[in-house]
Design an enzyme around this catalytic site. Structure first.
Site, PDB file in Angstrom:
ATOM      1  N   ARG A  12       0.790  -1.296  -0.108  1.00 45.36           N
ATOM      2  CA  ARG A  12      -0.040  -0.095  -0.072  1.00 45.36           C
ATOM      3  C   ARG A  12       1.116   1.224  -0.031  1.00 45.36           C
ATOM      4  NH1 ARG A  12      -2.228  -3.570   4.209  1.00 45.36           N
ATOM      5  NH2 ARG A  12      -4.370  -4.269   3.718  1.00 45.36           N
ATOM      6  N   LYS A  37      -2.357  -1.993   7.956  1.00 43.32           N
ATOM      7  CA  LYS A  37      -3.606  -1.347   8.425  1.00 43.32           C
ATOM      8  C   LYS A  37      -3.552  -1.924  10.032  1.00 43.32           C
ATOM      9  CE  LYS A  37      -6.560  -0.821   4.761  1.00 43.32           C
ATOM     10  NZ  LYS A  37      -7.987  -1.037   3.888  1.00 43.32           N
ATOM     11  N   HIS A  69      -2.167   2.129  -6.345  1.00 43.28           N
ATOM     12  CA  HIS A  69      -2.647   0.547  -5.808  1.00 43.28           C
ATOM     13  C   HIS A  69      -2.898  -0.273  -6.896  1.00 43.28           C
ATOM     14  CE1 HIS A  69      -4.421  -0.816  -2.010  1.00 43.28           C
ATOM     15  NE2 HIS A  69      -5.567  -1.284  -2.703  1.00 43.28           N
ATOM     16  N   ARG A 102      -0.629  -2.951  -6.702  1.00 41.27           N
ATOM     17  CA  ARG A 102      -0.733  -4.056  -5.700  1.00 41.27           C
ATOM     18  C   ARG A 102      -1.781  -4.797  -6.507  1.00 41.27           C
ATOM     19  NH1 ARG A 102      -1.183  -4.763  -0.058  1.00 41.27           N
ATOM     20  NH2 ARG A 102      -3.420  -5.227   0.847  1.00 41.27           N
ATOM     21  N   HIS A 140      -4.216  -8.920   4.037  1.00 38.97           N
ATOM     22  CA  HIS A 140      -5.981  -9.011   4.090  1.00 38.97           C
ATOM     23  C   HIS A 140      -6.119  -9.871   5.149  1.00 38.97           C
ATOM     24  CE1 HIS A 140      -6.437  -8.191  -0.706  1.00 38.97           C
ATOM     25  NE2 HIS A 140      -6.173  -7.163  -0.057  1.00 38.97           N
ATOM     26  N   TYR A 190      -9.413 -11.282  -6.932  1.00 46.40           N
ATOM     27  CA  TYR A 190      -8.434 -11.615  -7.892  1.00 46.40           C
ATOM     28  C   TYR A 190      -8.605 -12.775  -8.713  1.00 46.40           C
ATOM     29  CZ  TYR A 190      -6.217  -7.642  -5.624  1.00 46.40           C
ATOM     30  OH  TYR A 190      -5.986  -6.688  -4.821  1.00 46.40           O
TER      31      TYR A 190
END
Length: 298
Positions: A146, A170, A241, A244, A267, A276
């Site tokens: 990120r 995050k 992004h 990514r 994630h 994906y």
């Protein structure tokens, strides 16, 4: 009373949930919208009921706010009431039975390998900025970071011999991500230009610095990506992004395990990573439509 609760909520997000400053600001902004709605109703955040929240979500829709933004605001409201329950400020959660707005399926933009190569090659490695930008683009693609993770990357978080970097994602959650030799090489080459910079105190350990010797901003990384996409003749609407998304999709195309991709991307839910698989199927369909003899004749 409300200001006091919001101050406590801010502290909860910042120190208990360990959210980044940007995330805290976003959550506080979203709960501020709900607070203004409560005031207009002659209520407080803690006296709102389920039908009030339903009306609030309906108003967001009437204002033309997209479903994705509605969903994010509702996530912020759920977070607040979770905090209120934990802190015994409320006895029930009025958002508990509220359904999130349905989102249309939106597949992320993905670059081809050729497009990635052209974008990275557009950065001139003979200059300080050019080599740094080349390293930035290579790291984004090779590690699937990120933007916030990229600008916070430290030299002390690079384990060259082992071939991985330590990343704080995050919620300041740490994860280990393999780094390609190509990215390590570009980073090494960029460090050779550091003698041209007056590195400011406190920024010595940051990998990517601006020309004033401080860490890069998010907007600068966005501008770097836009610049080299234009120079490479890539017309897709992309952002940092996108690298990514491309990282994950190319891994999947190469046969990587979905669980491994989930871990590398950081994630929490495998369902987030599963997008994906849909991108992969879409690209397969496009290849068939483009390359199959039957389709060529049509």
């Amino acid at each position: 009373m409300t200001d006091n609760i919001l101050t406590k909520y801010y502290t909860y997000l910042k120190f208990e949930r360990n959210f980044t400053d940007n995330s805290v600001m976003a959550y506080m902004s979203d709960i501020g919208k709900l607070q203004r709605f409560a005031v207009e109703k002659g209520k407080t955040l803690l006296t709102l009921e389920q039908y009030d929240i339903e009306e609030f979500v309906s108003e967001l829709s009437d204002l033309g706010i997209e479903a994705s933004s509605q969903k994010r605001i509702l996530v912020g409201a759920r977070s607040f009431y979770k905090f209120a329950l934990l802190d015994r400020l409320a006895e029930n959660d009025p958002t508990e039975l509220i359904e999130s707005p349905k989102l249309g399926e939106h597949l992320p933009v993905v670059l081809s390998v050729d497009e990635v190569d052209r974008i990275i090659s557009a950065a001139d490695p003979s200059t300080c900025d050019g080599q740094r930008n080349r390293a930035i683009l290579e790291t984004l693609y090779s590690c699937g970071l990120r933007v916030s993770e990229l600008i916070e990357l430290r030299l002390s978080n690079i384990y060259e011999e082992e071939g991985y970097i330590s990343v704080f994602g995050k919620g300041r959650k740490q994860r280990i991500v393999p780094i390609a030799e190509s990215a390590l090489r570009e980073i090494h080459n960029s460090l050779a230009f550091r003698y041209e910079l007056d590195v400011k105190h406190g920024f010595e350990d940051y990998v990517f610095l601006n020309r004033f010797g401080r860490k890069l901003s998010r907007i600068m990384v966005f501008n770097i990506v836009k610049r080299y996409c234009a120079e490479a003749g890539v017309t897709k609407e992309i952002s940092p992004h996108t690298f990514r998304h491309t990282f994950a999709t190319h891994l999947l195309e190469g046969g990587a395990n979905l669980r491994a991709i989930q871990m590398m991307l950081g994630h929490e839910q495998i369902s987030t990573t599963e997008i994906y698989t849909k991108v992969d199927k879409q690209m397969l369909r496009e290849e068939i439509l483009t390359c199959h003899p039957r389709n060529k004749r049509q």
